[in-house]
Design an enzyme around this catalytic site. Structure first.
Site, short mmCIF file in Angstrom:
data_model
loop_
_atom_site.label_atom_id
_atom_site.label_comp_id
_atom_site.label_asym_id
_atom_site.label_seq_id
_atom_site.Cartn_x
_atom_site.Cartn_y
_atom_site.Cartn_z
N GLU A 141 -5.10 0.32 0.15
CA GLU A 141 -4.88 -1.12 0.32
C GLU A 141 -5.17 -1.85 -0.98
OE1 GLU A 141 -3.40 -1.51 3.04
OE2 GLU A 141 -4.73 -1.75 4.76
N HIS B 92 0.82 -1.22 0.00
CA HIS B 92 0.00 0.00 0.00
C HIS B 92 0.85 1.27 0.00
CE1 HIS B 92 -0.43 0.20 4.75
NE2 HIS B 92 0.68 0.78 4.35
#
Ligand code: F6R
Length: 249
Positions: free
Chosen positions: A145, A140
């Protein structure tokens, strides 16, 4: 399109010096730069070095604006973990950046509108001059994410179990890290004129190599740095690059 440059340094001290050089170059060219500022452990040495340079008069941060990169949502009423608090202690106070020169992410009200307003404000001034980032063990950037699209806007996200576990270590109490957060999107981050990614330690080795040498795609958000719009500078210490802990330090 910009370019990707990788600088491998011996240790965290050199990482701090090289990283501070990049930030100083941007501020010398653009004193009123807007810079997104990562929290986490990776850039702490860079920030400490910048603070030293400012104290000695070698760096002027008086006109810059710091942009919050990410923040937990729904923190406990007693305060609880706060990335803004971390940003204040590690960056804003040591570098003398006052609250009126900080762009904060929304934490309440209509979050979608608040996030869109941040992206509009960035667009209105032509984007970020600098994004100082760390690399998550899942690839990330900010709290984008995986999977995350390269056009992802600033928005509310759920944190992965990897990130929750890693963040729990910052605060010493796993249960208190909120499971959702607001993050600047990949879109505004990848459009920064300069992206500085600092990566340290063998635990980041596999994901660092995958991000820089593997296929570009949403499964490893940092892989988009391979073909971002601006210049990307990745500074990695030898442990992160080679995958072995540095036994000399
Ligand atoms: C923090 C952030 C995260 C961290 C990343 C690496 O604001 O956005 O993306 O940069 O998780 O964390 P450290 O540096 O603690 O390994």
């Amino acid at each position: 399109m910009g370019g990707l440059r990788v600088v491998v340094v011996a240790d965290q001290r050199e990482l701090a010096l090289e990283g501070a050089d990049v930030v100083c170059d941007v501020l010398a060219r653009t004193p009123d730069a807007w810079a997104a500022v990562a929290t986490g452990r990776s850039p702490l040495g860079v920030y400490a070095e910048l603070a030293d340079r400012r104290r000695s008069g070698a760096l002027d941060t008086g006109a810059m604006t710091a942009v919050q990169l990410d923040e937990y949502l729904g923190a406990a009423p007693d305060g609880g973990p706060s990335l803004f608090g971390w940003m204040r202690r590690s960056f804003l106070e040591p570098l003398g950046v006052t609250d009126d020169r900080v762009v904060r992410l929304p934490l309440g009200g209509d979050l979608a509108s608040g996030c869109a307003a941040v992206d509009r404000a960035l667009d209105a001034r032509g984007g970020l001059d600098l994004a100082i980032l760390g690399l998550g063990r899942n690839g990330h950037l900010g709290f984008n994410e995986p999977p995350a699209d390269r056009d992802a806007p600033t928005r509310v996200v759920r944190l992965s179990s990897t990130t929750l576990g890693d963040n729990a270590r910052y605060w010493g109490d796993g249960d208190r890290v909120p499971a959702s957060a607001v993050t600047m999107g990949l879109r505004p981050l990848l459009r920064a004129r300069t992206v500085l990614l600092v990566v340290s330690g063998a635990a980041k080795h596999a994901i660092l190599r995958r991000a820089l040498e593997g296929p570009v795609g949403p499964d490893v958000p940092a892989s988009f740095l391979q073909d971002g719009a601006g210049d990307a500078i990745v500074i990695a210490d030898r442990s992160a690059w080679e995958g072995e802990e540095d036994t000399d330090s």
